[in-house]
Design an enzyme around this catalytic site. Sequence first.
Site, PDB file in Angstrom:
ATOM      1  N   LYS A 177       0.809  -1.218   0.000  1.00 54.25           N
ATOM      2  CA  LYS A 177       0.000   0.000   0.000  1.00 54.25           C
ATOM      3  C   LYS A 177       0.842   1.269   0.000  1.00 54.25           C
ATOM      4  O   LYS A 177       0.364   2.335  -0.376  1.00 54.25           O
ATOM      5  CB  LYS A 177      -0.955  -0.015   1.192  1.00 54.25           C
ATOM      6  N   CYS A 178       2.088   1.174   0.459  1.00 51.97           N
ATOM      7  CA  CYS A 178       2.956   2.356   0.475  1.00 51.97           C
ATOM      8  C   CYS A 178       3.324   2.779  -0.946  1.00 51.97           C
ATOM      9  O   CYS A 178       3.422   3.970  -1.244  1.00 51.97           O
ATOM     10  CB  CYS A 178       4.225   2.069   1.271  1.00 51.97           C
ATOM     11  N   ASN A 179       3.520   1.793  -1.813  1.00 52.92           N
ATOM     12  CA  ASN A 179       3.921   2.073  -3.193  1.00 52.92           C
ATOM     13  C   ASN A 179       2.795   1.828  -4.196  1.00 52.92           C
ATOM     14  O   ASN A 179       3.006   1.939  -5.405  1.00 52.92           O
ATOM     15  CB  ASN A 179       5.127   1.215  -3.582  1.00 52.92           C
TER      16      ASN A 179
END
Length: 218
Positions: A177-179
Amino acid sequence: MSKVAVFSPSLQINTATTVADLKSIINECYNYLELIGCLRLITTLSDKYMLVKDILGYHVIQRVHTPFESFKQGLKTLGVLEKIQAYPEAFCSILCHKPESLSAKILSELFTVHTLPDVKALGFWNSYLQAVEDGKSTTTMEDILIFATGCSSIPPAGFKPTPSIECLHVDFPVGNKCNNCLAIPITNTYKEFQENMDFTIRNTLRLEKEESSHYIGH
């Protein structure tokens, strides 16, 4: 105070496993917590949940209160606010974003291919999206998007970074989810691909929902 403490004190506090750790984190974030009015007496580990709620309440409600009131005053200038209050449905389509209904085509175009692709895996991915759209899967389009990005719909301003796909020699998909990156498995058969995608996405979202409910409950 560390850079991490400035940007994610709630995360640090929520992951504390002992009262000593919790007090140490609060000491580190003392100036920040005092500034936003969220200092509280800590006697047990469960006190961390109320502290995190206070922090979130500040950022979600108190911090935006002044800009919101200023916005309302601006709308009053030409009587716009009164019209909005009198006819909210008429202004809904103008002021409120309506999420676009997700489809296999939209998700296929949304996720760009990252690194060297595997032709068979990408074929399975497109077939999987179509199966989900046709209701032949235990997951939904929204589930896939949440698993990969944390969002259930495409934001009005789009994603940054752009959602991408990686084809990896793994048994199950991985959502970062960060990238906004989704790693799909390279399998021998489509049946195996769909079963692994369904199983992982369904159970991951279920666990996240249970953890969220537990967190809110405290």
